[in-house]
Design a protein around this motif. Structure first.
Motif, short mmCIF file in Angstrom:
data_model
loop_
_atom_site.label_atom_id
_atom_site.label_comp_id
_atom_site.label_asym_id
_atom_site.label_seq_id
_atom_site.Cartn_x
_atom_site.Cartn_y
_atom_site.Cartn_z
N SER A 1 8.81 45.94 -57.98
CA SER A 1 7.71 45.42 -57.17
C SER A 1 8.08 44.06 -56.61
N THR A 41 3.05 52.25 -54.49
CA THR A 41 2.11 51.74 -53.50
C THR A 41 2.81 50.77 -52.57
N ARG A 43 1.18 47.86 -49.87
CA ARG A 43 -0.05 47.31 -49.30
C ARG A 43 0.28 46.21 -48.29
N SER A 48 -3.69 49.99 -48.08
CA SER A 48 -2.60 50.87 -48.47
C SER A 48 -1.93 51.47 -47.24
N LEU A 50 0.54 53.65 -47.44
CA LEU A 50 0.94 55.03 -47.73
C LEU A 50 -0.21 56.01 -47.50
N ASP A 51 -1.45 55.53 -47.57
CA ASP A 51 -2.61 56.40 -47.35
C ASP A 51 -3.19 56.24 -45.95
#
Length: 294
Positions: A1, A41, A43, A48, A50-51
């Motif tokens: 991360s 994830t 952000r 987000s 990815l969504d």
């Protein structure tokens, strides 16, 4: 991360095959099938990526997030004049007036140090040097004042003088515009001179990260130490351990660096977790304390 903050430059460094460019294209939603994000994830400003619906992601790319890709001369459309390509990026994100977009393109070309912008704007990509083509890509990336700029090996194939000019340009853009930037590179000298923080990547994992001062002067991961020892500017130890990186489709159990590491032992059969080693300094190694003390 890892995170990239406004007003800073983060360096992502590691050998070929570590996953640096893949990380950048995954963040931007530009992975080419069959590649896809399986977990995790990403952000941007709390949302987000990815969504996110493709239409909304397209609105972010080129406007609030920008990517300067490798190989500038082959990344420009060969059958469009460079000024028109910059103007096209501006018009794609809200500027409907063609003449204003063309004027803005000339301003950007001047801002990135391209001499005689009206003449250069009429040039075809094949007529530009590598350094000029890179400046055009940076102008395109800055066209809509993004909050995040990712530069993937921005100085590959350029001579030393032009490399410095391009990196100075990126640093000035961060300082003047307050954007956050990530520079992907193999060159620890670039990280030392231009970055605020650094992430060291090996086999798809960030093994050490922190401020440039801490990581490059007091590394606590064996891989970071080996990279520094192999640097021509700072050669002071054994050669970088040889061998191909692990197969990212079939990673070995435990620590991904264990097969190269002189300190590997039974403890390394379990994968280390990333942890705080000191303030603003994180590491993924069971033996970081031993590494730190020699």
């Amino acid at each position: 991360s890892f995170a990239v903050e406004k007003g800073e430059i983060l360096g992502l460094v590691g050998e070929t095959g570590a996953g640096k460019s893949l990380t950048a294209t995954a963040i931007m939603g530009l992975l080419k099938p069959p590649a896809r994000v399986m977990a995790g994830t990403a952000r941007f400003d709390g949302e987000s990526l990815l969504d996110m619906a493709e239409g909304k992601l397209n609105a972010l790319r080129g406007r609030r997030m920008a990517l300067v890709v490798q190989s500038p001369k082959t990344s420009l459309a060969p059958l469009a004049r460079v000024g028109a390509q910059i103007a096209r990026v501006i018009r794609a994100h809200g500027e409907a007036d063609a003449s204003r977009a063309e004027a803005r393109a000339l301003e950007l070309m001047a801002a990135v140090g391209i001499p005689d912008p009206p003449r250069r704007a009429r040039a075809w990509p094949h007529e530009l040097s590598g350094g000029m083509a890179q400046r055009v890509l940076i102008a395109m990336a800055l066209a809509n004042d993004p909050d995040l700029l990712i530069a993937d090996e921005p100085t590959t194939g350029l001579d030393v003088t032009v490399q410095a000019q391009i990196l100075d340009l990126l640093r000035r853009a961060v300082a003047e515009r307050g954007l956050g930037a990530m520079i992907i590179t193999h060159d620890l000298g670039v990280v030392a001179q231009y970055c605020d923080r650094v992430c060291v990547m090996f086999a798809g994992s960030i093994v050490e990260q922190g401020t440039v001062e801490r990581v490059l002067t007091a590394p606590v991961h064996p891989y970071t130490q080996a990279l520094l020892a192999a640097s021509p500017e700072r050669a002071r130890g054994p050669a970088l351990p040889a061998g191909p990186p692990p197969d990212l489709y079939d990673l070995p159990p435990g620590c991904v660096y264990a097969r190269r590491c002189a300190r590997a032992d039974a403890m390394c059969e379990a994968a280390p977790v990333e942890r705080d080693f000191a303030a603003l300094h994180r590491v993924r190694c069971h033996h970081a304390e031993k590494v730190a003390h020699g």
